[in-house]
Structures are given as structure tokens and as C-alpha cells.
Enzyme design. Structure first.
Site, PDB file in Angstrom:
ATOM      1  N   ARG A  97       0.830  -1.470  -0.037  1.00 31.37           N
ATOM      2  CA  ARG A  97      -0.078   0.205   0.174  1.00 31.37           C
ATOM      3  C   ARG A  97       1.061   1.290  -0.155  1.00 31.37           C
ATOM      4  O   ARG A  97       1.776   1.519  -0.083  1.00 31.37           O
ATOM      5  CB  ARG A  97      -0.619   0.312   0.754  1.00 31.37           C
ATOM      6  CG  ARG A  97      -1.901  -0.674   1.417  1.00 31.37           C
ATOM      7  CD  ARG A  97      -3.410  -1.390   2.959  1.00 31.37           C
ATOM      8  NE  ARG A  97      -1.963  -0.976   3.311  1.00 31.37           N
ATOM      9  CZ  ARG A  97      -2.779  -2.076   4.968  1.00 31.37           C
ATOM     10  NH1 ARG A  97      -3.716  -0.616   5.213  1.00 31.37           N
ATOM     11  NH2 ARG A  97      -1.617  -2.663   5.332  1.00 31.37           N
TER      12      ARG A  97
ATOM     13  N   LYS B 176       1.527   2.400   7.323  1.00 29.62           N
ATOM     14  CA  LYS B 176       2.144   1.378   8.546  1.00 29.62           C
ATOM     15  C   LYS B 176       2.751   2.547   9.847  1.00 29.62           C
ATOM     16  O   LYS B 176       3.953   3.212   8.572  1.00 29.62           O
ATOM     17  CB  LYS B 176       2.798  -0.362   8.295  1.00 29.62           C
ATOM     18  CG  LYS B 176       1.507  -1.127   7.229  1.00 29.62           C
ATOM     19  CD  LYS B 176       0.562  -1.383   8.304  1.00 29.62           C
ATOM     20  CE  LYS B 176       0.813  -2.818   9.484  1.00 29.62           C
ATOM     21  NZ  LYS B 176      -0.456  -2.425  10.526  1.00 29.62           N
TER      22      LYS B 176
ATOM     23  N   TYR C 283      -1.251   4.110  10.519  1.00 25.82           N
ATOM     24  CA  TYR C 283      -1.889   3.659  11.774  1.00 25.82           C
ATOM     25  C   TYR C 283      -0.380   3.337  12.607  1.00 25.82           C
ATOM     26  O   TYR C 283       1.151   2.883  12.281  1.00 25.82           O
ATOM     27  CB  TYR C 283      -1.604   2.268  10.687  1.00 25.82           C
ATOM     28  CG  TYR C 283      -2.822   2.597  10.203  1.00 25.82           C
ATOM     29  CD1 TYR C 283      -3.942   2.924  11.162  1.00 25.82           C
ATOM     30  CD2 TYR C 283      -2.891   2.214   8.498  1.00 25.82           C
ATOM     31  CE1 TYR C 283      -5.516   2.405  10.585  1.00 25.82           C
ATOM     32  CE2 TYR C 283      -4.233   2.227   8.726  1.00 25.82           C
ATOM     33  CZ  TYR C 283      -5.379   2.772   9.196  1.00 25.82           C
ATOM     34  OH  TYR C 283      -6.909   2.325   8.202  1.00 25.82           O
TER      35      TYR C 283
ATOM     36  N   HIS D 120      -0.239   2.014  16.578  1.00 25.91           N
ATOM     37  CA  HIS D 120      -0.998   0.987  17.422  1.00 25.91           C
ATOM     38  C   HIS D 120       0.286   0.592  18.383  1.00 25.91           C
ATOM     39  O   HIS D 120       0.725  -0.872  18.080  1.00 25.91           O
ATOM     40  CB  HIS D 120      -0.627  -0.626  16.574  1.00 25.91           C
ATOM     41  CG  HIS D 120      -2.347  -0.504  15.296  1.00 25.91           C
ATOM     42  ND1 HIS D 120      -3.429  -0.759  15.492  1.00 25.91           N
ATOM     43  CD2 HIS D 120      -2.057  -0.596  13.933  1.00 25.91           C
ATOM     44  CE1 HIS D 120      -4.376  -1.105  14.309  1.00 25.91           C
ATOM     45  NE2 HIS D 120      -3.532  -0.746  13.772  1.00 25.91           N
TER      46      HIS D 120
ATOM     47  N   GLU E 183      -5.559   4.760  13.676  1.00 25.55           N
ATOM     48  CA  GLU E 183      -6.161   4.453  14.582  1.00 25.55           C
ATOM     49  C   GLU E 183      -7.321   4.668  15.441  1.00 25.55           C
ATOM     50  O   GLU E 183      -8.575   4.183  16.406  1.00 25.55           O
ATOM     51  CB  GLU E 183      -6.123   3.351  14.969  1.00 25.55           C
ATOM     52  CG  GLU E 183      -5.118   2.879  15.614  1.00 25.55           C
ATOM     53  CD  GLU E 183      -3.429   3.398  15.388  1.00 25.55           C
ATOM     54  OE1 GLU E 183      -2.531   3.150  16.298  1.00 25.55           O
ATOM     55  OE2 GLU E 183      -2.939   3.588  14.349  1.00 25.55           O
TER      56      GLU E 183
ATOM     57  N   ASP F  15      -2.370  -6.460  15.544  1.00 25.78           N
ATOM     58  CA  ASP F  15      -2.248  -5.255  15.414  1.00 25.78           C
ATOM     59  C   ASP F  15      -2.032  -4.670  16.604  1.00 25.78           C
ATOM     60  O   ASP F  15      -0.960  -3.950  17.059  1.00 25.78           O
ATOM     61  CB  ASP F  15      -3.231  -4.108  14.340  1.00 25.78           C
ATOM     62  CG  ASP F  15      -2.141  -4.422  12.636  1.00 25.78           C
ATOM     63  OD1 ASP F  15      -0.581  -4.836  12.875  1.00 25.78           O
ATOM     64  OD2 ASP F  15      -2.549  -3.894  12.206  1.00 25.78           O
TER      65      ASP F  15
END
Length: 366
Positions: free
Chosen positions: A15, A75, A94, A96, A118, A270
């Protein structure tokens, strides 16, 4: 503002943080966009597409970080990227954090401004930037689970939809959130028998109203989980505690109660996973087996369908990226409550309570 879009370097992550359409909107608003050469190749967007949209293509990831006020990614930064992040630089991706102490410490040390997709949260409690990837992951969980139920993949040898004269496979879904709903929808579409568990009765009533009759709901508790794992072929872990570590709903001792070849797909990996034996895997080596139970725990499932995932992600992140670029992060977060909730670490200070609780770092509160 100078906005940078680096190439993702996590294992098998294809991505990219922004489509050419997103670049076009930023440039139209008088911002400069730097895109690393080849960043969009895996998603089907070439350097020429970005240049046509107005981006400046740079050769290296180091150049993108060095020249940008804000980094837009998919990510979390991995170890090779830590030292590229500059003090005060906004990183929008993101993260996490609750699942990685090393990442959290690194971002504290780098003193950047970490805004996590998130944890951006609307007033009604929904998570608009997590939703599209949860939709992709929920649907993919059934595709992958169905594949790993095949005998050559060490599964039970069960066809989820069954055939005339043979009962369909049985799917247990933990959590009736976005992941769980999408997984149940896909499994039901294949003809599988689906049991979905949750502690939220409103969600269970919703599932009961919208799903076909072969999707049944039950309240989630340890007794019911232990009962169902004995006769279900595929188990989907879709439990989310926003910004916090996922609870272990399936413990290691429960594996011995499952039939050999049962498949677990832990979409919550995740956030640490909702299965005690979960550990992150990659698309390159997606599974491992413990007590004859197949575990699929790929931490970036949507990365396997990068075109769909990238377009879906940019659809929802772009309005926030524009607001951050137009106003600066401080004013943007002051004006937008949902974006303010995305602030996790600000110039060395952890300001998101769930991260503090995950590591018992009370001294780092502000």
C-alpha cells in the site's frame, strides 16, 4: 506545508499513503508533495501518475523525510525509519502503539508528533480511519481462513459452503464490530454456518436484524467461547479496544479443545491479538501451527490487496490530511475533536491514556 509520502518498507506491504488524486488535492491547496520513487508501484500508481498530479518525486526515503513537515504513511515506522523522523515532524499513519513498547519508546525519543489513524474518533464513537481497513481485513479473514482450511495447508479439509448432502463449515466470529460484521457477511455469503459473539447487546441485535438466519448471535463470555471452539472450523478474532491492547479471549490451554486443523485468523494482531498464542506474521510466512491449530496472524492483511486498500484509505484520510496541512497540526486538532483524539505522542510526551496504561508509564502523562 511540505507533505512527504515515503515508500512502505514493512515486509510485503504494497500500500501507499496517498493516491495521485490525494496529491492533486493537496497541490491544488498550494502545498508541496514529495513522493518517494516507486512508492505507489505496488498499488498500481506509477511515478508519472504522481508527477502528473503535481508531486515532486524523490529518489530516497531519507530525502522524503528530510524535506517534509508532515509524513503520510500507511503502517507504523519500522526500525530503519526511526532515525529519519525529525523533532516536531508530524507523522500521520497507523501506529498501534499499545502492541509495541519498542516503537513507542522510539517515537518518544524522536520527539515527533504522532497522529494515529486508528484512534481518530468521531463523536459517536466510530473510528473513521480504521473502518475501511477493518472492512478489508474482515472480508479477507474469510478468504484466507477458507484457504487454510484446505488439507494441503494443514487445515481440516473443510469446504466452508459445504455441498448438497454435506453440512457447511462452521465459523466462529469473536466481536461484532466492523471486522466481525464483514467477516460474518462473507462467511454467510459462502454458505457457512456462522456464530458471532459480542458483549454489546445492541450490536448483537443489529446483527440479528441484518444477517440471514444461518448467522446466529450469542453473548460473549468464557463459557460460550469454550463451548464453541470445540466444533467450529474457522475462528475469527475481531475484538478491538480502541488504542489499547486486545484482550486474550482464547488462551493457550483452549487450543487442546479444538479439533486438529482448526484455523484461527486473528485480525486483532495489530493490537496484540485476542488469542494468547498469537504472534505477528507476514504475507511471506503467514501461518504457524501450535497444538495442531493453524494460526494466521498477518499484521497487515489489507496489504495483500493494495489497490483496493490504498484507494479506500485515501478516501477517508484525505480530509484530515488537508486540514492538517491547511491549518497546521495544533490548530487543526484544536478545531477538530476527532482529529485531536488521534494525537498519541507529542514531542516526547505520551498523551493517549490507553498507551500509558498498556505500559504502566504513569510518569509520562502530561
Amino acid at each position: 506545508m511540505r507533505v512527504g509520502v515515503p515508500k512502505e518498507i514493512k515486509n510485503n506491504e504494497s500500500r501507499v499513503g496517498m493516491t495521485p488524486a490525494g496529491v492533486f488535492e493537496l497541490v491544488k491547496n498550494n502545498h508541496t508533495v514529495y513522493v518517494q520513487s516507486g512508492a505507489g508501484d505496488g498499488s498500481g500508481f506509477l511515478n508519472a501518475d504522481y508527477q502528473q498530479a503535481g508531486a515532486i518525486v524523490l529518489d530516497t526515503i531519507g530525502q522524503v523525510y528530510a524535506m517534509s513537515d508532515m509524513i503520510v504513511k500507511v503502517k507504523e515506522p519500522i526500525k530503519e525509519e526511526y532515525n529519519l523522523i525529525q523533532k516536531g515532524q508530524v507523522v500521520f499513519t497507523y501506529f498501534h502503539f499499545a502492541s509495541s513498547e519498542m516503537l513507542t519508546e522510539a517515537m518518544i525519543d524522536r520527539k515527533g508528533v504522532c497522529i494515529a489513524y486508528e484512534t481518530v474518533e468521531d463523536e459517536d464513537g466510530t473510528l473513521p480511519l480504521l473502518t475501511p481497513m477493518s472492512e478489508v481485513a474482515g472480508r479477507m479473514a474469510i478468504q484466507q481462513g477458507a484457504k487454510y482450511l484446505e488439507k494441503p495447508e494443514k487445515g481440516r479439509g473443510v469446504l466452508l459452503g459445504g455441498v448438497p448432502g454435506v453440512a457447511p463449515g462452521r465459523v466462529l466470529v469473536l466481536g461484532a464490530g466492523v471486522v466481525g460484521i464483514q467477516a460474518a457477511k462473507m462467511a454467510a455469503g459462502l454458505g457457512a454456518h456462522v456464530t458471532i459473539l459480542d458483549v454489546n447487546m445492541k450490536r448483537l441485535r443489529y446483527v440479528n436484524d441484518v444477517m440471514p438466519s444461518h448467522v446466529v448471535t450469542e453473548f460473549s463470555n468464557e463459557f460460550n467461547i469454550r463451548k464453541h471452539i470445540k466444533d467450529h472450523d474457522l475462528i475469527i478474532g475481531g475484538v478491538l479496544l480502541r488504542g489499547a491492547k486486545a484482550p486474550n479471549l482464547i488462551t493457550k490451554d483452549m487450543l487442546k479443545d479444538m479439533r486438529p486443523g482448526t484455523v484461527i485468523v486473528d485480525v486483532a494482531v495489530d493490537q496484540g491479538g485476542c488469542v494468547e498464542t498469537t504472534r505477528p506474521t507476514t504475507h511471506e510466512n503467514p501461518i504457524f501451527i501450535i497444538d495442531d491449530v493453524v494460526h494466521y496472524c498477518v499484521a497487515n492483511m489489507p496489504g495483500a490487496v493494495p489497490y483496493t486498500s490504498t484507494v479506500a484509505l485515501t478516501n477517508v484520510t484525505l480530509p484530515y490530511v488537508l486540514k492538517l496541512a491547511n491549518l497546521g497540526w495544533e490548530e487543526a486538532c484544536r478545531q477538530d475533536f476527532s482529529l485531536q483524539k488521534g494525537l498519541n505522542i507529542v514531542e516526547g510526551k505520551v498523551i493517549y491514556r490507553e498507551i500509558i496504561e498498556a505500559f504502566n508509564w504513569q510518569a509520562l502523562t502530561v
